[in-house]
Design a protein around this motif. Structure first.
Motif, PDB file in Angstrom:
ATOM      1  N   ALA A  94       0.837  -1.208   0.000  1.00 55.30           N
ATOM      2  CA  ALA A  94       0.000   0.000   0.000  1.00 55.30           C
ATOM      3  C   ALA A  94       0.867   1.252   0.000  1.00 55.30           C
ATOM      4  O   ALA A  94       0.565   2.228  -0.700  1.00 55.30           O
ATOM      5  CB  ALA A  94      -0.929  -0.011   1.212  1.00 55.30           C
ATOM      6  N   ARG A  95       1.943   1.235   0.764  1.00 48.81           N
ATOM      7  CA  ARG A  95       2.852   2.374   0.812  1.00 48.81           C
ATOM      8  C   ARG A  95       3.500   2.604  -0.551  1.00 48.81           C
ATOM      9  O   ARG A  95       3.574   3.742  -1.032  1.00 48.81           O
ATOM     10  CB  ARG A  95       3.935   2.148   1.870  1.00 48.81           C
ATOM     11  N   ASP A  96       3.920   1.522  -1.204  1.00 50.14           N
ATOM     12  CA  ASP A  96       4.530   1.641  -2.528  1.00 50.14           C
ATOM     13  C   ASP A  96       3.541   2.180  -3.552  1.00 50.14           C
ATOM     14  O   ASP A  96       3.878   3.030  -4.379  1.00 50.14           O
ATOM     15  CB  ASP A  96       5.084   0.291  -2.988  1.00 50.14           C
ATOM     16  N   THR A  97       2.306   1.691  -3.485  1.00 50.83           N
ATOM     17  CA  THR A  97       1.272   2.157  -4.414  1.00 50.83           C
ATOM     18  C   THR A  97       0.993   3.644  -4.195  1.00 50.83           C
ATOM     19  O   THR A  97       0.889   4.408  -5.159  1.00 50.83           O
ATOM     20  CB  THR A  97      -0.025   1.343  -4.226  1.00 50.83           C
ATOM     21  N   ALA A  98       0.882   4.058  -2.950  1.00 55.33           N
ATOM     22  CA  ALA A  98       0.633   5.468  -2.647  1.00 55.33           C
ATOM     23  C   ALA A  98       1.790   6.333  -3.134  1.00 55.33           C
ATOM     24  O   ALA A  98       1.582   7.425  -3.674  1.00 55.33           O
ATOM     25  CB  ALA A  98       0.418   5.656  -1.149  1.00 55.33           C
ATOM     26  N   ARG A  99       3.011   5.856  -2.953  1.00 56.65           N
ATOM     27  CA  ARG A  99       4.186   6.599  -3.402  1.00 56.65           C
ATOM     28  C   ARG A  99       4.169   6.751  -4.924  1.00 56.65           C
ATOM     29  O   ARG A  99       4.424   7.835  -5.459  1.00 56.65           O
ATOM     30  CB  ARG A  99       5.464   5.885  -2.954  1.00 56.65           C
ATOM     31  N   GLU A 100       3.840   5.666  -5.627  1.00 54.78           N
ATOM     32  CA  GLU A 100       3.788   5.715  -7.093  1.00 54.78           C
ATOM     33  C   GLU A 100       2.698   6.670  -7.570  1.00 54.78           C
ATOM     34  O   GLU A 100       2.915   7.448  -8.505  1.00 54.78           O
ATOM     35  CB  GLU A 100       3.540   4.321  -7.661  1.00 54.78           C
ATOM     36  N   GLN A 101       1.534   6.629  -6.927  1.00 57.48           N
ATOM     37  CA  GLN A 101       0.445   7.518  -7.318  1.00 57.48           C
ATOM     38  C   GLN A 101       0.792   8.965  -7.020  1.00 57.48           C
ATOM     39  O   GLN A 101       0.483   9.866  -7.806  1.00 57.48           O
ATOM     40  CB  GLN A 101      -0.847   7.113  -6.611  1.00 57.48           C
ATOM     41  N   GLY A 102       1.431   9.213  -5.905  1.00 57.37           N
ATOM     42  CA  GLY A 102       1.869  10.569  -5.562  1.00 57.37           C
ATOM     43  C   GLY A 102       2.865  11.099  -6.579  1.00 57.37           C
ATOM     44  O   GLY A 102       2.799  12.267  -6.980  1.00 57.37           O
ATOM     45  N   GLY A 121       2.301  14.937 -13.261  1.00 54.77           N
ATOM     46  CA  GLY A 121       1.218  15.586 -14.004  1.00 54.77           C
ATOM     47  C   GLY A 121       1.132  17.075 -13.697  1.00 54.77           C
ATOM     48  O   GLY A 121       0.946  17.900 -14.605  1.00 54.77           O
ATOM     49  N   ALA A 122       1.281  17.437 -12.421  1.00 57.67           N
ATOM     50  CA  ALA A 122       1.241  18.853 -12.040  1.00 57.67           C
ATOM     51  C   ALA A 122       2.414  19.607 -12.650  1.00 57.67           C
ATOM     52  O   ALA A 122       2.257  20.739 -13.127  1.00 57.67           O
ATOM     53  CB  ALA A 122       1.250  18.981 -10.523  1.00 57.67           C
ATOM     54  N   ALA A 123       3.583  18.998 -12.652  1.00 49.16           N
ATOM     55  CA  ALA A 123       4.757  19.647 -13.251  1.00 49.16           C
ATOM     56  C   ALA A 123       4.555  19.843 -14.752  1.00 49.16           C
ATOM     57  O   ALA A 123       4.907  20.898 -15.303  1.00 49.16           O
ATOM     58  CB  ALA A 123       6.010  18.815 -12.977  1.00 49.16           C
ATOM     59  N   GLN A 124       3.971  18.852 -15.403  1.00 44.09           N
ATOM     60  CA  GLN A 124       3.719  18.964 -16.839  1.00 44.09           C
ATOM     61  C   GLN A 124       2.700  20.079 -17.121  1.00 44.09           C
ATOM     62  O   GLN A 124       2.881  20.866 -18.051  1.00 44.09           O
ATOM     63  CB  GLN A 124       3.213  17.641 -17.399  1.00 44.09           C
ATOM     64  N   MET A 125       1.651  20.156 -16.314  1.00 38.89           N
ATOM     65  CA  MET A 125       0.658  21.219 -16.507  1.00 38.89           C
ATOM     66  C   MET A 125       1.273  22.590 -16.267  1.00 38.89           C
ATOM     67  O   MET A 125       0.956  23.555 -16.975  1.00 38.89           O
ATOM     68  CB  MET A 125      -0.538  20.993 -15.576  1.00 38.89           C
ATOM     69  N   THR A 126       2.156  22.692 -15.298  1.00 38.92           N
ATOM     70  CA  THR A 126       2.841  23.961 -15.030  1.00 38.92           C
ATOM     71  C   THR A 126       3.687  24.370 -16.223  1.00 38.92           C
ATOM     72  O   THR A 126       3.666  25.538 -16.643  1.00 38.92           O
ATOM     73  CB  THR A 126       3.711  23.839 -13.768  1.00 38.92           C
TER      74      THR A 126
END
Length: 97
Positions: A46-54, A60-65
């Motif tokens: 679960a921790r690994d999945t959360a890290r990957e999603q984060g 995505g935010a960096a690309q939009m910026t």
């Protein structure tokens, strides 16, 4: 009961009960250790999945910026007009309260 077998003594029964208690105790410990191990693995997954999603959200935010910065550089007048329009709209909405 056949003639060649004798009834177990109280001491034999007590010894067998102690062996049984020991076996049950060992089994309980094994099941507990297995449950702890599986819970740890699930927590790590679960921790690994959360890290990957984060990381995906951050990318995505960096690309939009970058896209927004490129759009502002390509059309600075339009970007300024849009920003001013949004500013007026938010100011109008905040004063209505």
């Amino acid at each position: 009961m056949p003639k060649d077998q004798t009834a177990p003594s109280t001491e034999d029964i007590a010894t067998q009960m102690e062996v049984l208690r020991s076996d049950i105790s060992a089994l309980t410990k094994s099941v507990s250790d297995l449950a702890k191990d599986r819970a740890g693995k699930a927590r790590d997954a679960a921790r690994d999945t959360a890290r990957e999603q984060g990381q995906a959200v951050a990318n995505g935010a960096a690309q939009m910026t970058r896209q927004a910065e490129d759009a502002v550089r390509a059309q600075p007048l339009a970007a300024t007009a849009i920003a001013a329009g949004l500013g007026f709209a938010l100011g109008y909405l905040s004063n209505r309260r």
